[in-house]
Design an enzyme around this catalytic site. Sequence first.
Site, PDB file in Angstrom:
ATOM      1  N   GLU A   1       0.830  -1.213   0.000  1.00 21.26           N
ATOM      2  CA  GLU A   1       0.000   0.000   0.000  1.00 21.26           C
ATOM      3  C   GLU A   1       0.868   1.268   0.000  1.00 21.26           C
ATOM      4  O   GLU A   1       0.615   2.208  -0.762  1.00 21.26           O
ATOM      5  CB  GLU A   1      -0.925   0.037   1.230  1.00 21.26           C
ATOM      6  CG  GLU A   1      -1.975  -1.068   1.266  1.00 21.26           C
ATOM      7  CD  GLU A   1      -1.492  -2.301   2.016  1.00 21.26           C
ATOM      8  OE1 GLU A   1      -0.287  -2.644   1.898  1.00 21.26           O
ATOM      9  OE2 GLU A   1      -2.308  -2.935   2.695  1.00 21.26           O
TER      10      GLU A   1
ATOM     11  N   CYS B   1      -3.020  -3.504   7.045  1.00 22.00           N
ATOM     12  CA  CYS B   1      -2.693  -3.716   8.462  1.00 22.00           C
ATOM     13  C   CYS B   1      -3.084  -2.496   9.288  1.00 22.00           C
ATOM     14  O   CYS B   1      -3.150  -1.369   8.791  1.00 22.00           O
ATOM     15  CB  CYS B   1      -1.219  -4.060   8.632  1.00 22.00           C
ATOM     16  SG  CYS B   1      -0.103  -2.753   8.126  1.00 22.00           S
TER      17      CYS B   1
ATOM     18  N   ARG C   1       8.701 -23.829  -8.047  1.00 23.35           N
ATOM     19  CA  ARG C   1       9.832 -23.724  -7.122  1.00 23.35           C
ATOM     20  C   ARG C   1      10.125 -22.266  -6.796  1.00 23.35           C
ATOM     21  O   ARG C   1      10.383 -21.908  -5.648  1.00 23.35           O
ATOM     22  CB  ARG C   1      11.086 -24.377  -7.725  1.00 23.35           C
ATOM     23  CG  ARG C   1      10.978 -25.877  -7.795  1.00 23.35           C
ATOM     24  CD  ARG C   1      12.223 -26.483  -8.420  1.00 23.35           C
ATOM     25  NE  ARG C   1      12.102 -27.927  -8.513  1.00 23.35           N
ATOM     26  CZ  ARG C   1      12.940 -28.698  -9.182  1.00 23.35           C
ATOM     27  NH1 ARG C   1      13.966 -28.161  -9.825  1.00 23.35           N
ATOM     28  NH2 ARG C   1      12.774 -30.003  -9.208  1.00 23.35           N
TER      29      ARG C   1
ATOM     30  N   ASP D   1      17.831 -40.385  -7.744  1.00 28.53           N
ATOM     31  CA  ASP D   1      17.815 -39.414  -8.854  1.00 28.53           C
ATOM     32  C   ASP D   1      18.961 -38.396  -8.805  1.00 28.53           C
ATOM     33  O   ASP D   1      19.209 -37.716  -9.798  1.00 28.53           O
ATOM     34  CB  ASP D   1      16.506 -38.604  -8.840  1.00 28.53           C
ATOM     35  CG  ASP D   1      15.276 -39.475  -9.012  1.00 28.53           C
ATOM     36  OD1 ASP D   1      15.446 -40.692  -9.222  1.00 28.53           O
ATOM     37  OD2 ASP D   1      14.159 -38.935  -8.946  1.00 28.53           O
TER      38      ASP D   1
ATOM     39  N   GLU E   1       8.217 -32.834  -3.367  1.00 27.04           N
ATOM     40  CA  GLU E   1       8.431 -33.372  -4.725  1.00 27.04           C
ATOM     41  C   GLU E   1       8.693 -34.874  -4.696  1.00 27.04           C
ATOM     42  O   GLU E   1       9.403 -35.388  -5.551  1.00 27.04           O
ATOM     43  CB  GLU E   1       9.580 -32.622  -5.403  1.00 27.04           C
ATOM     44  CG  GLU E   1       9.237 -31.187  -5.772  1.00 27.04           C
ATOM     45  CD  GLU E   1      10.013 -30.668  -6.985  1.00 27.04           C
ATOM     46  OE1 GLU E   1      10.362 -31.457  -7.874  1.00 27.04           O
ATOM     47  OE2 GLU E   1      10.257 -29.457  -7.025  1.00 27.04           O
TER      48      GLU E   1
ATOM     49  N   GLY F   1       9.732 -38.847  -3.058  1.00 22.59           N
ATOM     50  CA  GLY F   1       9.107 -39.838  -3.914  1.00 22.59           C
ATOM     51  C   GLY F   1       7.812 -40.404  -3.341  1.00 22.59           C
ATOM     52  O   GLY F   1       7.115 -39.744  -2.566  1.00 22.59           O
TER      53      GLY F   1
ATOM     54  N   ARG G   1       6.980 -42.785  -1.173  1.00 21.78           N
ATOM     55  CA  ARG G   1       6.706 -42.969   0.261  1.00 21.78           C
ATOM     56  C   ARG G   1       6.536 -41.628   0.962  1.00 21.78           C
ATOM     57  O   ARG G   1       5.687 -41.474   1.837  1.00 21.78           O
ATOM     58  CB  ARG G   1       7.831 -43.785   0.907  1.00 21.78           C
ATOM     59  CG  ARG G   1       7.644 -45.276   0.662  1.00 21.78           C
ATOM     60  CD  ARG G   1       8.759 -46.076   1.246  1.00 21.78           C
ATOM     61  NE  ARG G   1       9.954 -46.010   0.418  1.00 21.78           N
ATOM     62  CZ  ARG G   1      11.136 -46.503   0.777  1.00 21.78           C
ATOM     63  NH1 ARG G   1      11.287 -47.066   1.960  1.00 21.78           N
ATOM     64  NH2 ARG G   1      12.167 -46.435  -0.043  1.00 21.78           N
ATOM     65  N   THR G   2       7.332 -40.670   0.569  1.00 18.03           N
ATOM     66  CA  THR G   2       7.217 -39.343   1.188  1.00 18.03           C
ATOM     67  C   THR G   2       5.855 -38.731   0.852  1.00 18.03           C
ATOM     68  O   THR G   2       5.169 -38.196   1.722  1.00 18.03           O
ATOM     69  CB  THR G   2       8.374 -38.452   0.697  1.00 18.03           C
ATOM     70  OG1 THR G   2       9.585 -39.078   1.114  1.00 18.03           O
ATOM     71  CG2 THR G   2       8.297 -37.056   1.259  1.00 18.03           C
TER      72      THR G   2
ATOM     73  N   SER H   1       3.217 -40.400   2.938  1.00 18.48           N
ATOM     74  CA  SER H   1       3.215 -39.998   4.363  1.00 18.48           C
ATOM     75  C   SER H   1       2.549 -38.643   4.554  1.00 18.48           C
ATOM     76  O   SER H   1       1.828 -38.446   5.523  1.00 18.48           O
ATOM     77  CB  SER H   1       4.621 -39.833   4.938  1.00 18.48           C
ATOM     78  OG  SER H   1       5.427 -40.837   4.614  1.00 18.48           O
TER      79      SER H   1
HETATM   80  N1  LIG Z   1       7.778 -38.644 -10.893  1.00 18.17           N
HETATM   81  C1  LIG Z   1       7.947 -37.915  -9.827  1.00 18.17           C
HETATM   82  O1  LIG Z   1       7.296 -36.884  -9.640  1.00 18.17           O
HETATM   83  C2  LIG Z   1       8.968 -38.351  -8.824  1.00 18.17           C
HETATM   84  C3  LIG Z   1       9.373 -37.447  -7.838  1.00 18.17           C
HETATM   85  C4  LIG Z   1      10.289 -37.889  -6.898  1.00 18.17           C
HETATM   86  C5  LIG Z   1      10.762 -39.199  -6.949  1.00 18.17           C
HETATM   87  N2  LIG Z   1      10.360 -40.042  -7.915  1.00 18.17           N
HETATM   88  C6  LIG Z   1      10.833 -41.455  -7.942  1.00 18.17           C
HETATM   89  O2  LIG Z   1      10.436 -42.063  -6.716  1.00 18.17           O
HETATM   90  C7  LIG Z   1      11.388 -43.070  -6.382  1.00 18.17           C
HETATM   91  C8  LIG Z   1      11.787 -42.903  -4.917  1.00 18.17           C
HETATM   92  O3  LIG Z   1      10.646 -43.062  -4.114  1.00 18.17           O
HETATM   93  P1  LIG Z   1      10.756 -43.721  -2.679  1.00 18.17           P
HETATM   94  O4  LIG Z   1       9.363 -43.914  -2.206  1.00 18.17           O
HETATM   95  O5  LIG Z   1      11.643 -44.895  -2.783  1.00 18.17           O
HETATM   96  O6  LIG Z   1      11.557 -42.655  -1.872  1.00 18.17           O
HETATM   97  P2  LIG Z   1      11.293 -41.326  -1.033  1.00 18.17           P
HETATM   98  O7  LIG Z   1       9.891 -41.166  -0.630  1.00 18.17           O
HETATM   99  O8  LIG Z   1      11.965 -40.223  -1.766  1.00 18.17           O
HETATM  100  O9  LIG Z   1      12.199 -41.648   0.240  1.00 18.17           O
HETATM  101  C9  LIG Z   1      11.887 -42.683   1.110  1.00 18.17           C
HETATM  102  C10 LIG Z   1      12.955 -42.675   2.165  1.00 18.17           C
HETATM  103  O10 LIG Z   1      12.767 -41.532   3.012  1.00 18.17           O
HETATM  104  C11 LIG Z   1      12.759 -41.942   4.354  1.00 18.17           C
HETATM  105  N3  LIG Z   1      11.797 -41.160   5.133  1.00 18.17           N
HETATM  106  C12 LIG Z   1      12.093 -40.418   6.211  1.00 18.17           C
HETATM  107  N4  LIG Z   1      11.017 -39.830   6.693  1.00 18.17           N
HETATM  108  C13 LIG Z   1       9.998 -40.214   5.915  1.00 18.17           C
HETATM  109  C14 LIG Z   1       8.625 -39.931   5.936  1.00 18.17           C
HETATM  110  N5  LIG Z   1       8.064 -39.104   6.842  1.00 18.17           N
HETATM  111  N6  LIG Z   1       7.851 -40.513   5.006  1.00 18.17           N
HETATM  112  C15 LIG Z   1       8.389 -41.323   4.066  1.00 18.17           C
HETATM  113  N7  LIG Z   1       9.688 -41.620   4.005  1.00 18.17           N
HETATM  114  C16 LIG Z   1      10.489 -41.064   4.921  1.00 18.17           C
HETATM  115  C17 LIG Z   1      12.365 -43.393   4.312  1.00 18.17           C
HETATM  116  O11 LIG Z   1      12.916 -43.987   5.456  1.00 18.17           O
HETATM  117  P3  LIG Z   1      12.640 -45.533   5.824  1.00 18.17           P
HETATM  118  O12 LIG Z   1      13.408 -46.312   4.823  1.00 18.17           O
HETATM  119  O13 LIG Z   1      13.174 -45.660   7.187  1.00 18.17           O
HETATM  120  O14 LIG Z   1      11.162 -45.702   5.698  1.00 18.17           O
HETATM  121  C18 LIG Z   1      12.959 -43.894   3.043  1.00 18.17           C
HETATM  122  O15 LIG Z   1      14.320 -44.270   3.269  1.00 18.17           O
HETATM  123  C19 LIG Z   1      12.549 -42.897  -7.315  1.00 18.17           C
HETATM  124  O16 LIG Z   1      12.458 -43.928  -8.290  1.00 18.17           O
HETATM  125  C20 LIG Z   1      12.322 -41.550  -7.980  1.00 18.17           C
HETATM  126  O17 LIG Z   1      12.821 -41.505  -9.289  1.00 18.17           O
HETATM  127  C21 LIG Z   1       9.473 -39.638  -8.869  1.00 18.17           C
END
Ligand SMILES: NC(=O)c1ccc[n+]([C@@H]2O[C@H](COP(=O)([O-])OP(=O)(O)OC[C@H]3O[C@@H](n4cnc5c(N)ncnc54)[C@H](OP(=O)(O)O)[C@@H]3O)[C@@H](O)[C@H]2O)c1
Length: 355
Positions: free
Chosen positions: A46, A69, A178, A194, A290, A292, A294-295, A298
């Site tokens: 402003e 504000c 980003r 990666d 971003e 993978g 498992r992340t 979660s």
């Molecule tokens: N296309 C896309 O947009 C994209 C983006 C990113 C990645 N990718 C692909 O995804 C694959 C990797 O995926 P990923 O599932 O193996 O790996 P990730 O999710 O990147 O990492 C998993 C690791 O992180 C640890 N971690 C710590 N805190 C965590 C939490 N709160 N939640 C989940 N994990 C946690 C895990 O520990 P623990 O082992 O103790 O569980 C595990 O070792 C690769 O092939 C990559 O190329 C693709």
Amino acid sequence: MAAAIRLSRLNLGLTSTNPSVACLIVRDGVVVGSAVTAPGGRPHAETQALAEAGAAARGATAYVTLEPCSHHGKTPPCSEALIAAGIARVVVSVTDPDERVAGRGLAMLRDAGIAVETGVLEEAGREALAAYLNRQTKKQPYVTLKLAVSADGMLGRLGEGQVAITGPVSRGQVHVLRAETDAILIGIGTALADDPELTCRLPGLEARSPVRIVLDPRLELPPASKLAQTAQTVPVIAVTERDRRDDPGFLARQAALEALGVEVLICDPRKLDALLTALATRGISSLLVEGGARTAQSFLDAGLVGRISLFTGPKAIGKDGVASPFVSGRMPDGFSLRHTARYGADVLQEYERDD
Ligand SMILES: NC(=O)c1ccc[n+]([C@@H]2O[C@H](COP(=O)([O-])OP(=O)(O)OC[C@H]3O[C@@H](n4cnc5c(N)ncnc54)[C@H](OP(=O)(O)O)[C@@H]3O)[C@@H](O)[C@H]2O)c1
């Protein structure tokens, strides 16, 4: 207001704990002043727009994306500045949940005889201010989950490192995301598979790379990784479980990473709720997850995702694929589709959390 909201996006990710707000001063249908919150959060929009408008502000309308504000912080209140400049009408998109403001800015303007309208294009205004609003109300950053999936919902191919799933236009768009975000987060699985750099590499926007965060319970981030090697230029935080005094190599790995400029943050990476609260106290208002797989899962399981940006490429990966949480196009409950866009052969679908 639509123009003001577009302008407000310009400094997303640059304004620290302050929101990126825009203000347009309009007199007789002509924009006589326009501004967005400056990098670092000050000066506010402003005061800058009023300075540009000068005497033309008298009798004009101010369009502001967030309630002006009303408190004396590090700068005098913007409501006072609007009153002093002789503004006749103030149009606001979103009211400020900050308890120091919360309607008081509007009341000050009305008490001074200014016509005030609120809630104009509020949905779009809230979307642009999502990170700030989330941090104010939940004391946590706003989480956008970005994933690129193949036509059959896969994130990549097992053991193959980065697989090109989407084309260059989508990848450019991810770099824009980003640039607008305070921090990016990945799991160590992705860092190892990666070796990504996670910077913004669009020409002219390189300086807008966000802080990079790796969930790394065992502190496995290799010192030779691109992330560690570039930590002096763009900050990297490795979030690790605890001080692993029982793990003989831990201290050496920590020292090696710290020597490269990586910050080792001891905070259980599986307790995402507490981690997000800790990140908010450092001024991180927006977080781009971003992957993978498992992340991503979660964050979804913990109910911490506010927006999903799902880029779908044209090709299928088939067996040996790393499955995303979105196989067969099913969305998690509680999200609604807000936007769809085409980037070359790819489709972007943006989903927002319903509450
Ligand atoms: N296309 C896309 O947009 C994209 C983006 C990113 C990645 N990718 C692909 O995804 C694959 C990797 O995926 P990923 O599932 O193996 O790996 P990730 O999710 O990147 O990492 C998993 C690791 O992180 C640890 N971690 C710590 N805190 C965590 C939490 N709160 N939640 C989940 N994990 C946690 C895990 O520990 P623990 O082992 O103790 O569980 C595990 O070792 C690769 O092939 C990559 O190329 C693709």
